[in-house]
Every structure is written in C-alpha cells, then in structure tokens.
Design an enzyme around this catalytic site. Structure first.
Site, PDB file in Angstrom:
ATOM      1  CB  ILE A   1      -0.918  -0.006   1.248  1.00 63.35           C
ATOM      2  CG1 ILE A   1      -1.935  -1.147   1.160  1.00 63.35           C
ATOM      3  CG2 ILE A   1      -1.631   1.334   1.400  1.00 63.35           C
ATOM      4  CD1 ILE A   1      -2.817  -1.295   2.379  1.00 63.35           C
TER       5      ILE A   1
ATOM      6  CB  ILE B   1      -5.203  -3.023  -0.130  1.00 63.77           C
ATOM      7  CG1 ILE B   1      -5.863  -1.924   0.716  1.00 63.77           C
ATOM      8  CG2 ILE B   1      -4.643  -2.471  -1.446  1.00 63.77           C
ATOM      9  CD1 ILE B   1      -7.082  -1.244   0.104  1.00 63.77           C
TER      10      ILE B   1
ATOM     11  CG  ASP C   1      13.529  -1.736  13.024  1.00 66.72           C
ATOM     12  OD1 ASP C   1      12.495  -1.191  13.465  1.00 66.72           O
ATOM     13  OD2 ASP C   1      13.721  -2.969  13.067  1.00 66.72           O
TER      14      ASP C   1
ATOM     15  CB  SER D   1      -5.517   3.546  11.084  1.00 70.06           C
ATOM     16  OG  SER D   1      -6.148   2.897  12.150  1.00 70.06           O
TER      17      SER D   1
ATOM     18  CE  LYS E   1      -2.020  -0.782  11.355  1.00 72.38           C
ATOM     19  NZ  LYS E   1      -1.068  -0.012  10.539  1.00 72.38           N
TER      20      LYS E   1
HETATM   21  P1  NAP Z   1       3.804  -4.538   3.437  1.00 71.99           P
HETATM   22  O1  NAP Z   1       3.964  -4.535   1.953  1.00 71.99           O
HETATM   23  O2  NAP Z   1       4.438  -5.649   4.196  1.00 71.99           O
HETATM   24  O3  NAP Z   1       4.273  -3.129   3.991  1.00 71.99           O
HETATM   25  C1  NAP Z   1       4.917  -2.962   5.219  1.00 71.99           C
HETATM   26  C2  NAP Z   1       6.118  -2.090   4.983  1.00 71.99           C
HETATM   27  O4  NAP Z   1       6.681  -1.714   6.237  1.00 71.99           O
HETATM   28  C3  NAP Z   1       7.210  -2.805   4.196  1.00 71.99           C
HETATM   29  O5  NAP Z   1       7.775  -1.887   3.286  1.00 71.99           O
HETATM   30  C4  NAP Z   1       8.233  -3.188   5.261  1.00 71.99           C
HETATM   31  O6  NAP Z   1       9.530  -3.270   4.688  1.00 71.99           O
HETATM   32  C5  NAP Z   1       8.070  -2.016   6.229  1.00 71.99           C
HETATM   33  N1  NAP Z   1       8.442  -2.346   7.601  1.00 71.99           N
HETATM   34  C6  NAP Z   1       7.991  -3.373   8.369  1.00 71.99           C
HETATM   35  N2  NAP Z   1       8.568  -3.358   9.566  1.00 71.99           N
HETATM   36  C7  NAP Z   1       9.392  -2.279   9.567  1.00 71.99           C
HETATM   37  C8  NAP Z   1      10.282  -1.727  10.533  1.00 71.99           C
HETATM   38  N3  NAP Z   1      10.416  -2.289  11.740  1.00 71.99           N
HETATM   39  N4  NAP Z   1      10.977  -0.600  10.209  1.00 71.99           N
HETATM   40  C9  NAP Z   1      10.845  -0.036   8.963  1.00 71.99           C
HETATM   41  N5  NAP Z   1      10.032  -0.517   8.033  1.00 71.99           N
HETATM   42  C10 NAP Z   1       9.317  -1.622   8.328  1.00 71.99           C
HETATM   43  O7  NAP Z   1       2.263  -4.577   3.858  1.00 71.99           O
HETATM   44  P2  NAP Z   1       0.892  -3.896   3.362  1.00 71.99           P
HETATM   45  O8  NAP Z   1      -0.100  -4.974   3.461  1.00 71.99           O
HETATM   46  O9  NAP Z   1       1.048  -3.132   2.119  1.00 71.99           O
HETATM   47  O10 NAP Z   1       0.614  -2.879   4.593  1.00 71.99           O
HETATM   48  C11 NAP Z   1       0.979  -1.517   4.551  1.00 71.99           C
HETATM   49  C12 NAP Z   1       0.233  -0.718   5.607  1.00 71.99           C
HETATM   50  O11 NAP Z   1      -1.179  -0.786   5.376  1.00 71.99           O
HETATM   51  C13 NAP Z   1       0.435  -1.203   7.027  1.00 71.99           C
HETATM   52  O12 NAP Z   1       0.434  -0.089   7.892  1.00 71.99           O
HETATM   53  C14 NAP Z   1      -0.786  -2.061   7.281  1.00 71.99           C
HETATM   54  O13 NAP Z   1      -1.076  -2.203   8.645  1.00 71.99           O
HETATM   55  C15 NAP Z   1      -1.828  -1.243   6.562  1.00 71.99           C
HETATM   56  N6  NAP Z   1      -3.042  -1.972   6.175  1.00 71.99           N
HETATM   57  C16 NAP Z   1      -2.944  -2.949   5.233  1.00 71.99           C
HETATM   58  C17 NAP Z   1      -4.099  -3.564   4.784  1.00 71.99           C
HETATM   59  C18 NAP Z   1      -4.029  -4.572   3.661  1.00 71.99           C
HETATM   60  O14 NAP Z   1      -5.072  -5.025   3.163  1.00 71.99           O
HETATM   61  N7  NAP Z   1      -2.860  -4.942   3.201  1.00 71.99           N
HETATM   62  C19 NAP Z   1      -5.347  -3.233   5.328  1.00 71.99           C
HETATM   63  C20 NAP Z   1      -5.401  -2.249   6.315  1.00 71.99           C
HETATM   64  C21 NAP Z   1      -4.248  -1.620   6.727  1.00 71.99           C
HETATM   65  P3  NAP Z   1      10.694  -4.183   5.386  1.00 71.99           P
HETATM   66  O15 NAP Z   1      10.039  -5.483   5.748  1.00 71.99           O
HETATM   67  O16 NAP Z   1      11.752  -4.247   4.353  1.00 71.99           O
HETATM   68  O17 NAP Z   1      11.113  -3.417   6.594  1.00 71.99           O
END
Ligand code: NAP
Ligand code: COA
Length: 275
Positions: free
Chosen positions: A26, A195, A71, A148, A166
């Site tokens: 996202i 998403i 991090d 969130s 969150k």
């Molecule tokens: P994602 O691709 O795994 O995104 C998470 C990102 O955060 C990655 O770039 C990851 O990169 C980074 N990250 C994780 N831990 C970290 C740390 N300790 N320090 C720095 N960077 C860190 O997942 P996503 O599903 O797209 O989610 C993105 C956001 O949307 C999140 O806030 C999630 O809670 C929110 N969200 C997602 C959904 C959904 O349907 N996917 C729904 C509601 C909300 P590295 O692992 O390389 O650090």
C-alpha cells in the site's frame, strides 16, 4: 483552488513526501500516486533489496527518490534517515507513517514479545517518525497521514496486538492534531480495508476465501493501492486544508454494521424466495 489543479502534474512539485514502509504494498502505491503529482519521495524500510526495487520503479515514473534502510523502532536511525532525506530532497512536507507488522494469532498464543514487536513497529515507530520529523514539518507547515486499519475501531479475531497498536496510532493522531495545529501541521489517519495484492491480504485472507469475503463487502471488491494513494494525495493537498484529526475509512463499507454474515444469509434467503 480550482478542482482541476488537484490533478495537476506539479501539485507536489518541490515537495518531499517521506514514507515509512514505502518499499512495498500500500505504501508503495501511495508513493506512486505522489510521484504522479510531481513529489520528491523518501522511502524507508529494513530490506535494502526491496528499497532498491521500489526506488527504480519510482524513478521510472520521473520522481526524485532517496531510499533509507532503517528500522522505525530505532530512533537515531530515523533521525539519520530524515536528515539525509532533507539533504537530498528538501524538507519533508508530507509524512506517511505506514510501516507495520502483522501476523494472525489467537490472543492466548501471542507471546509478550510478539505483542511488543507489533506495538513497537506500528505505534512506537509512528511516534518516532513524527517526533524525528517535527522540525521539518514545522518549517513546511506540512501534514502527517497515519495508516491505520479497521481493527483500530472494531475487534477482529486473532488481531489483538494489531488492534491495540492501530487504536493507539489513531489516538496519537488526534493528540498530535490537537497539539501541532498551532504550528500549521495537520494530522489524519486512513483506515484501508483489504487491499488487493498486498502482504496484509496474503497474511490475513485464508486461501480460497477471497470471493466469500468480497461478497461481504458492500462495494463487492477488495480495494486497490490506488484507492489509498489517491485519498492520501487528496488529504495531503490544499483541498483538505481544513481537515485535521480525522480518521478516514476507505474499506468499501466492510466495517459498516450489517455488512457481515447476517446480511449475506438474508440476501441468500431473499434470493431463494424471489428467485
Ligand atoms: P507490506 O507490503 O508488508 O508493507 C509494510 C512495509 O513496512 C514494508 O515496506 C516493510 O519493509 C516495512 N516495515 C515493516 N517493519 C518495519 C520496521 N520495523 N521498520 C521499517 N520498516 C518496516 O504490507 P501492506 O499490506 O502493504 O501494509 C501496509 C500498511 O497498510 C500497514 O500499515 C498495514 O497495517 C496497513 N493496512 C494494510 C491492509 C491490507 O489489506 N494490506 C489493510 C489495512 C491496513 P521491510 O520489511 O523491508 O522493513
Ligand atoms: N505467530 C505467532 N508469533 C509470531 C509470529 C506468528 N506468525 N511471527 C512472529 N511471532 C513472534 C515471534 O515468535 C517473536 O516472539 P518470541 O520472541 O516470543 O518467540 C516475536 O513475534 C518477534 O518476532 P521477530 O521475528 O523477532 O520480529 P521482527 O521484529 O523481526 O518482525 C514481525 C516483526 C513478526 C511483525 C514480522 O512478521 C514482520 O517483519 N512483518 C513485516 C511485514 C508485515 O507484517 N506486513 C503486513 C502488514 S499488514
């Protein structure tokens, strides 16, 4: 401001958008949408490989990009990332707190360290990011968008740790909106629904159940990264200049009361009765 200037390619020209977690999913979608309106992009994540791939993609869209391996739990590392982003791209105008961790687990099986890992990445990481970016945001009269999720305001099974983190983020958002309004800094949250094509969906949607879950969403589909990216551009733009302290839910109606199994059962019953 005329509405069509919202779509102008240079709306964010010379403006820096700093995105934690911007290397995938996202948050990368959000970065792409800011690239489309001319922003400079600073992205943060832990994996250098993911940062390299995302940077190449964003540069191909014409954006100036700086990538920072850090991090969000490590405050000095974030301070260093913000300093070097400023040097490369200019002061931060929009901050996206999007880095997060998630795994589904029954509450009685989450170890204290597992709970802490998620709260530290999501909530403490968001505070660290805002705190380290404060002087730059004050200088630009910028804004913050927190990513969130629905479990911030409704309990989701097997998400006790994420819901707590969150919900904390949204309260932090409102607190900062209250305190930092006097510096001209706006703070808002976006709560996306599921998403399509993201790590979150891979982790939380059991294999084979996507179609059933989509039927339980009033708009009948999962969202896209562009749904969230476009909303982010709007919230960060002057079109939203009087919006602060708001949680904007972008979930196709998923979390509306009545959008769950009961509605599906009644709909099936009506279909049977009415043919
Ligand atoms: P994602 O691709 O795994 O995104 C998470 C990102 O955060 C990655 O770039 C990851 O990169 C980074 N990250 C994780 N831990 C970290 C740390 N300790 N320090 C720095 N960077 C860190 O997942 P996503 O599903 O797209 O989610 C993105 C956001 O949307 C999140 O806030 C999630 O809670 C929110 N969200 C997602 C959904 C959904 O349907 N996917 C729904 C509601 C909300 P590295 O692992 O390389 O650090
Ligand atoms: N079920 C139960 N506990 C789990 C788990 C799972 N699937 N995955 C990790 N944990 C626990 C670990 O066992 C450990 O606890 P312990 O020390 O008591 O054994 C704790 O969580 C921390 O694990 P660790 O791997 O050291 O954490 P990390 O800081 O390296 O990684 C995570 C954080 C666990 C959130 C990891 O999944 C991650 O990096 N996620 C980022 C991507 C992501 O989640 N994207 C989706 C966003 S919606």
């Amino acid at each position: 401001m005329l509405l069509n200037s919202y779509f102008a390619k240079d709306l964010f020209q010379n403006k820096t958008v700093f995105i934690t977690g911007g290397s995938s999913g996202i948050n990368l979608g959000i970065a792409r949408n800011f690239a489309a309106v001319g922003a400079n992009l600073a992205i943060v994540g832990r994996s250098q490989d993911k940062l390299d791939a995302a940077s190449a993609e964003l540069r191909a869209l014409g954006a100036k990009v700086s990538a920072h391996s850090a991090d969000v739990r490590d405050y000095p590392a974030l301070e260093a990332a913000l300093a070097s982003a400023r040097e490369a791209l200019g002061p931060v105008h929009t901050l996206i707190c999007g880095a997060a961790g998630n795994f589904p687990a029954p509450a009685e099986q989450i170890s204290p360290n597992g709970f802490k890992a998620v709260v530290d990445i999501d909530l403490l990481g968001s505070f660290n990011t805002c705190r380290a970016a404060f002087e730059q945001l004050k200088a630009t009269q910028g804004n913050i968008i927190f990513i969130s999720a629905g479990m911030a305001f409704l309990p989701y099974a097997f998400q006790a740790h994420v819901g707590a983190a969150k919900a904390g983020i949204d309260n932090l958002m409102r607190n900062l909106a209250l305190e930092w309004g006097r510096f001209g800094i706006r703070c808002n949250s976006i709560a996306p629904g599921p998403i399509e094509g993201t790590e979150g969906v891979r982790r939380l949607v059991p294999e084979g159940s996507a179609d059933l879950l989509k039927r339980m969403i009033p708009l009948g589909r999962f969202g896209t990264s562009d749904d969230i990216g476009q909303l982010s551009v709007f919230l960060a733009s002057p079109l939203a200049s009087y919006i602060t302290g708001a949680l904007i839910v972008a979930d196709g109606g998923q979390n509306l009361p009545g959008s769950g199994a009961w509605t599906q059962l009644i709909a099936a019953e009506l279909k049977k009765a009415n043919g």
